[in-house]
Design a protein around this motif. Structure first.
Motif, short mmCIF file in Angstrom:
data_model
loop_
_atom_site.label_atom_id
_atom_site.label_comp_id
_atom_site.label_asym_id
_atom_site.label_seq_id
_atom_site.Cartn_x
_atom_site.Cartn_y
_atom_site.Cartn_z
N ASP A 65 9.83 -6.56 6.06
CA ASP A 65 8.76 -5.61 6.38
C ASP A 65 8.20 -4.98 5.10
O ASP A 65 6.97 -4.88 4.92
CB ASP A 65 9.30 -4.53 7.31
CG ASP A 65 8.23 -3.56 7.75
OD1 ASP A 65 7.20 -4.03 8.29
OD2 ASP A 65 8.40 -2.34 7.54
N LYS A 66 9.10 -4.58 4.19
CA LYS A 66 8.64 -3.99 2.92
C LYS A 66 7.81 -4.99 2.13
O LYS A 66 6.79 -4.64 1.55
CB LYS A 66 9.84 -3.54 2.09
CG LYS A 66 10.49 -2.27 2.59
CD LYS A 66 11.66 -1.88 1.71
CE LYS A 66 12.35 -0.65 2.23
NZ LYS A 66 13.51 -0.27 1.43
N PHE A 67 8.27 -6.23 2.10
CA PHE A 67 7.55 -7.27 1.35
C PHE A 67 6.16 -7.50 1.93
O PHE A 67 5.17 -7.57 1.19
CB PHE A 67 8.35 -8.58 1.38
CG PHE A 67 7.61 -9.75 0.81
CD1 PHE A 67 7.42 -9.87 -0.56
CD2 PHE A 67 7.08 -10.72 1.64
CE1 PHE A 67 6.72 -10.93 -1.09
CE2 PHE A 67 6.38 -11.79 1.12
CZ PHE A 67 6.21 -11.89 -0.25
N VAL A 68 6.07 -7.59 3.26
CA VAL A 68 4.77 -7.83 3.90
C VAL A 68 3.83 -6.66 3.63
O VAL A 68 2.64 -6.85 3.31
CB VAL A 68 4.96 -8.06 5.43
CG1 VAL A 68 3.63 -8.01 6.16
CG2 VAL A 68 5.65 -9.39 5.67
N ARG A 69 4.34 -5.43 3.72
CA ARG A 69 3.50 -4.25 3.45
C ARG A 69 3.03 -4.23 1.99
O ARG A 69 1.88 -3.93 1.70
CB ARG A 69 4.26 -2.97 3.77
CG ARG A 69 4.44 -2.73 5.25
CD ARG A 69 5.29 -1.48 5.49
NE ARG A 69 5.66 -1.35 6.86
CZ ARG A 69 4.93 -0.71 7.77
NH1 ARG A 69 3.79 -0.17 7.42
NH2 ARG A 69 5.34 -0.62 9.01
N GLU A 73 -0.75 -4.31 0.63
CA GLU A 73 -1.28 -3.27 -0.26
C GLU A 73 -1.87 -3.88 -1.53
O GLU A 73 -2.94 -3.47 -1.99
CB GLU A 73 -0.17 -2.28 -0.63
CG GLU A 73 0.19 -1.33 0.48
CD GLU A 73 1.33 -0.41 0.09
OE1 GLU A 73 1.60 -0.26 -1.12
OE2 GLU A 73 1.96 0.15 0.99
N PHE A 74 -1.17 -4.85 -2.11
CA PHE A 74 -1.67 -5.49 -3.33
C PHE A 74 -2.98 -6.24 -3.06
O PHE A 74 -3.91 -6.19 -3.86
CB PHE A 74 -0.64 -6.45 -3.92
CG PHE A 74 -1.13 -7.15 -5.14
CD1 PHE A 74 -1.24 -6.48 -6.34
CD2 PHE A 74 -1.52 -8.48 -5.10
CE1 PHE A 74 -1.71 -7.10 -7.47
CE2 PHE A 74 -2.00 -9.12 -6.22
CZ PHE A 74 -2.09 -8.43 -7.41
N ASP A 75 -3.05 -6.92 -1.93
CA ASP A 75 -4.26 -7.65 -1.57
C ASP A 75 -5.43 -6.68 -1.41
O ASP A 75 -6.54 -6.94 -1.89
CB ASP A 75 -4.03 -8.45 -0.29
CG ASP A 75 -5.11 -9.48 -0.06
OD1 ASP A 75 -5.53 -10.13 -1.04
OD2 ASP A 75 -5.54 -9.64 1.10
#
Length: 198
Positions: A65-69, A73-75
């Motif tokens: 979940d942290k990775f996907v968020r 955010e970076f995108d």
């Protein structure tokens, strides 16, 4: 060695007589009690293994979940930065053009005045004011002339287009400016084209 052999024989005989009792350690109860303890231990180990699996699965889900968020955010940051850069380029050009429009209007008025008037001095003064206004508009945008005349030639600011015999005291100095150079902030926008003494 003989003792070991005798012990192994006793164990084998006990196994043949009662397989459950033979597997039990010396002095340990045989039969139902042993089976119950083994079942309890098996259940405890299964519960511990299940709780470890659940903990690992929960940790994996949290990190996913942290990775996907973070990726989202970076995108978003990348897209926003790209959009801001494009707006800056468009707006920067727009600002310069808006600053030049009044100068263009003054040039149009000067052309009209030249067609109607014979007063050369008034026309010269008008053109001088237009040039002054244009220079000021450039200066407000950070564009300034590079002063090179009567200074030592510097290839970082000027481009020599000709050499002229000017005597020993003016050797290596800029004698004349063919085309004015400009600087935008600390960077050269256009190199001055100069005549250098030799």
């Amino acid at each position: 060695m003989k003792k070991e052999k005798a012990y192994n024989e006793q164990v084998n005989e006990a196994r043949e007589a009662d397989p459950a009792a033979a597997d039990a350690p010396h002095g340990a109860p045989a039969g139902d009690t042993m089976a119950e303890e083994a079942a309890d231990a098996s259940d405890t180990m299964a519960d511990e293994a299940l709780s470890v699996e659940e903990a690992v699965a929960t940790a994996v889900a949290e990190w996913r979940d942290k990775f996907v968020r973070l990726q989202a955010e970076f995108d978003n940051y990348r897209k926003r930065t790209l959009r801001e850069k494009m707006e800056l380029v468009e707006t920067g050009g727009r600002d310069v053009l808006l600053a030049m429009l009044p100068v263009r209007d003054d040039v149009e008025r000067a052309l009209d005045a030249m067609a109607k008037s014979d007063d050369i001095e008034a026309l010269r003064e008008g053109v001088r004011l237009i040039a002054q206004k244009f220079t000021e508009a450039l200066r407000q945008r950070g564009v300034v002339e590079i002063e090179v005349k009567d200074r030592p030639f510097d290839a970082e600011e000027a481009e020599a287009v000709a050499r002229f015999a000017a005597g020993e005291e003016r050797r290596g100095r800029v004698i004349d400016v063919v085309q004015t150079g400009y600087r935008l902030g600390d960077k050269v926008l256009r190199y001055a084209k100069v005549v250098v003494g030799e």
